[in-house]
Design a protein around this motif. Sequence first.
Motif, mmCIF file in Angstrom:
data_model
loop_
_atom_site.group_PDB
_atom_site.id
_atom_site.type_symbol
_atom_site.label_atom_id
_atom_site.label_comp_id
_atom_site.label_asym_id
_atom_site.label_seq_id
_atom_site.Cartn_x
_atom_site.Cartn_y
_atom_site.Cartn_z
ATOM 1 N N MET A 1 26.120 72.200 -19.018
ATOM 2 C CA MET A 1 24.949 72.767 -18.375
ATOM 3 C C MET A 1 24.906 72.346 -16.911
ATOM 4 O O MET A 1 23.850 72.132 -16.334
ATOM 5 C CB MET A 1 23.680 72.349 -19.110
ATOM 6 C CG MET A 1 23.588 70.864 -19.355
ATOM 7 S SD MET A 1 22.378 70.384 -20.606
ATOM 8 C CE MET A 1 20.866 70.907 -19.849
ATOM 9 N N ALA A 2 26.102 72.237 -16.295
ATOM 10 C CA ALA A 2 26.236 71.881 -14.885
ATOM 11 C C ALA A 2 25.739 70.472 -14.607
ATOM 12 O O ALA A 2 25.276 70.181 -13.508
ATOM 13 C CB ALA A 2 25.517 72.896 -13.989
ATOM 14 N N GLY A 3 25.852 69.605 -15.607
ATOM 15 C CA GLY A 3 25.534 68.204 -15.409
ATOM 16 C C GLY A 3 26.765 67.451 -14.940
ATOM 17 O O GLY A 3 27.464 67.885 -14.028
ATOM 18 N N LYS A 4 27.079 66.339 -15.600
ATOM 19 C CA LYS A 4 28.187 65.489 -15.163
ATOM 20 C C LYS A 4 28.953 64.976 -16.366
ATOM 21 O O LYS A 4 28.350 64.582 -17.369
ATOM 22 C CB LYS A 4 27.635 64.312 -14.342
ATOM 23 C CG LYS A 4 28.686 63.433 -13.710
ATOM 24 C CD LYS A 4 28.025 62.376 -12.830
ATOM 25 C CE LYS A 4 29.062 61.513 -12.123
ATOM 26 N NZ LYS A 4 28.436 60.499 -11.250
ATOM 27 N N LEU A 5 30.277 64.986 -16.278
ATOM 28 C CA LEU A 5 31.099 64.408 -17.323
ATOM 29 C C LEU A 5 31.225 62.915 -17.023
ATOM 30 O O LEU A 5 31.757 62.524 -15.985
ATOM 31 C CB LEU A 5 32.486 65.068 -17.346
ATOM 32 C CG LEU A 5 33.268 64.924 -18.659
ATOM 33 C CD1 LEU A 5 34.341 65.995 -18.761
ATOM 34 C CD2 LEU A 5 33.895 63.549 -18.791
ATOM 35 N N LEU A 6 30.725 62.087 -17.930
ATOM 36 C CA LEU A 6 30.597 60.648 -17.671
ATOM 37 C C LEU A 6 31.739 59.841 -18.249
ATOM 38 O O LEU A 6 32.117 60.006 -19.410
ATOM 39 C CB LEU A 6 29.277 60.133 -18.248
ATOM 40 C CG LEU A 6 28.004 60.725 -17.636
ATOM 41 C CD1 LEU A 6 26.770 60.163 -18.350
ATOM 42 C CD2 LEU A 6 27.928 60.436 -16.150
ATOM 43 N N VAL A 7 32.289 58.962 -17.433
ATOM 44 C CA VAL A 7 33.206 57.913 -17.850
ATOM 45 C C VAL A 7 32.598 56.614 -17.350
ATOM 46 O O VAL A 7 32.370 56.461 -16.149
ATOM 47 C CB VAL A 7 34.617 58.104 -17.259
ATOM 48 C CG1 VAL A 7 35.537 56.969 -17.705
ATOM 49 C CG2 VAL A 7 35.194 59.457 -17.664
ATOM 50 N N GLN A 8 32.329 55.679 -18.262
ATOM 51 C CA GLN A 8 31.570 54.486 -17.888
ATOM 52 C C GLN A 8 32.239 53.225 -18.409
ATOM 53 O O GLN A 8 32.642 53.156 -19.569
ATOM 54 C CB GLN A 8 30.142 54.555 -18.472
ATOM 55 C CG GLN A 8 29.296 53.336 -18.218
ATOM 56 C CD GLN A 8 29.010 53.110 -16.739
ATOM 57 O OE1 GLN A 8 28.706 54.071 -16.029
ATOM 58 N NE2 GLN A 8 29.104 51.873 -16.283
ATOM 59 N N GLN A 9 32.324 52.211 -17.534
ATOM 60 C CA GLN A 9 32.794 50.906 -17.988
ATOM 61 C C GLN A 9 31.640 50.146 -18.635
ATOM 62 O O GLN A 9 30.513 50.176 -18.137
ATOM 63 C CB GLN A 9 33.362 50.086 -16.824
ATOM 64 C CG GLN A 9 33.960 48.750 -17.263
ATOM 65 C CD GLN A 9 34.640 48.001 -16.132
ATOM 66 O OE1 GLN A 9 34.867 48.571 -15.058
ATOM 67 N NE2 GLN A 9 34.981 46.736 -16.357
ATOM 68 N N LEU A 10 31.914 49.486 -19.760
ATOM 69 C CA LEU A 10 30.910 48.690 -20.455
ATOM 70 C C LEU A 10 31.238 47.216 -20.288
ATOM 71 O O LEU A 10 32.399 46.841 -20.140
ATOM 72 C CB LEU A 10 30.880 49.057 -21.943
ATOM 73 C CG LEU A 10 30.492 50.483 -22.287
ATOM 74 C CD1 LEU A 10 30.596 50.725 -23.799
ATOM 75 C CD2 LEU A 10 29.088 50.821 -21.782
ATOM 76 N N PRO A 11 30.202 46.337 -20.304
ATOM 77 C CA PRO A 11 28.800 46.653 -20.584
ATOM 78 C C PRO A 11 28.094 47.261 -19.375
ATOM 79 O O PRO A 11 28.455 46.978 -18.236
ATOM 80 C CB PRO A 11 28.212 45.277 -20.908
ATOM 81 C CG PRO A 11 29.031 44.322 -20.132
ATOM 82 C CD PRO A 11 30.432 44.887 -20.124
ATOM 83 N N LEU A 12 27.135 48.099 -19.651
ATOM 84 C CA LEU A 12 26.307 48.700 -18.624
ATOM 85 C C LEU A 12 25.063 47.850 -18.447
ATOM 86 O O LEU A 12 24.365 47.544 -19.415
ATOM 87 C CB LEU A 12 25.912 50.130 -19.028
ATOM 88 C CG LEU A 12 25.106 50.941 -18.018
ATOM 89 C CD1 LEU A 12 25.966 51.283 -16.818
ATOM 90 C CD2 LEU A 12 24.582 52.222 -18.679
ATOM 91 N N GLU A 13 24.786 47.449 -17.224
ATOM 92 C CA GLU A 13 23.624 46.593 -16.986
ATOM 93 C C GLU A 13 22.342 47.335 -17.314
ATOM 94 O O GLU A 13 22.204 48.527 -17.023
ATOM 95 C CB GLU A 13 23.598 46.140 -15.516
ATOM 96 C CG GLU A 13 24.776 45.278 -15.115
ATOM 97 C CD GLU A 13 24.864 43.987 -15.918
ATOM 98 O OE1 GLU A 13 23.789 43.457 -16.293
ATOM 99 O OE2 GLU A 13 25.974 43.517 -16.177
#
Length: 361
Positions: free
Chosen positions: A348-360
């Motif tokens: 829906m025209a958002g963002k494809l997320l790649v995230q390093q964990l842990p997330l603060e």
Amino acid sequence: MTQGAGQGPEVERTATLRDFRVPAYVHETGPYDAGTDPGNAAPPLEEPLEHPDGYTPTQRDLPVINRRGDTLQVIVDPAAVQAPLPTTGPGPLFVVGDVHGYLDELVAALQEKGLVDSAGNWCAGTARLWFLGDFTDRGPDGIGVIDLVMRLSAEAAAAGGYCKALMGNHELLLLGAKRFGDTPVNSGAGTATFQAAWLLNGGQKYDMDRLQDHHLQWMARLDAVEEVDGHLLVHSDTTAYLDYGDSIEAVNDTVRETITRNDADEVWDLFRKFTKRFSFRDEGGADAVRSLLDTYGGTRIVHGHSPIPYLLGEVGSEDGEDNGGPHVEGPHVYADGLAIAMDGGVTMAGKLLVQQLPLEI
């Protein structure tokens, strides 16, 4: 937490499929009512019946921009690319939200995090990478996404890291469409078929034409739940996993055995439960998360499935114009800090997320 809003009224149209008519739905921006969100239900082949209480699968998933033939090309600024990751010792942990066939966006996001090089090859050494499911449907190249993940799995293992993936509801849907086609199943709301449900939920003929046995075997073996470094990884934000076992091993074994038995109704019921969403949102959401953490371990849950704009109450434009939403900059931490949502709403025209964990928090 923020009240959910975002999915508007739906306008019904019909599409002929063999000898029956399948209702399809087109998203229109407007107020979202969580009580009426259809989730992922499949269409009935016969006259529509009233849905019984507690029946949540959808007539269609969430809105999508059709970019076939006009795939968004993402240019990565070299200055913004993360420094090379360590190649020895314990590697950092990354998670990827729903991809839904957006291969170019996935490669760009992985490059930005320093996980793949300019040629799309693994360059992260001992890093650990988990995909949270939903590789296909809606976007232009679902099979290309699966091929990339399978290749990165081999390359990461050779470098001392790993790339692994979880089972999403769209993997179950594609497996079912390929195996069972137009075989009727008891949906709980009339008679349905996997083929009709797959088409209605963004199934792409281009993917089906290129689907091979090794893709099917790979999807059928995916785990449903894993715990890594205190993070309980699942695809769907639902407590339905508790129906399949009181341990991670039991859930994964039950899911694989269900798929192996090749019973259309059993696989449909599995798909139906994996489509449930929003269990961790609003009042009681933190308790729902704790029920999973108490059973399977971990201190926080990480999931995809429900786009962050819907969890935040934002509304996305179908044409992708900047009209006030969605604006997704990163994962959404909620449910008293116990849940991390990773579906940035790329469809829906958002963002494809790649995230390093842990997330603060």
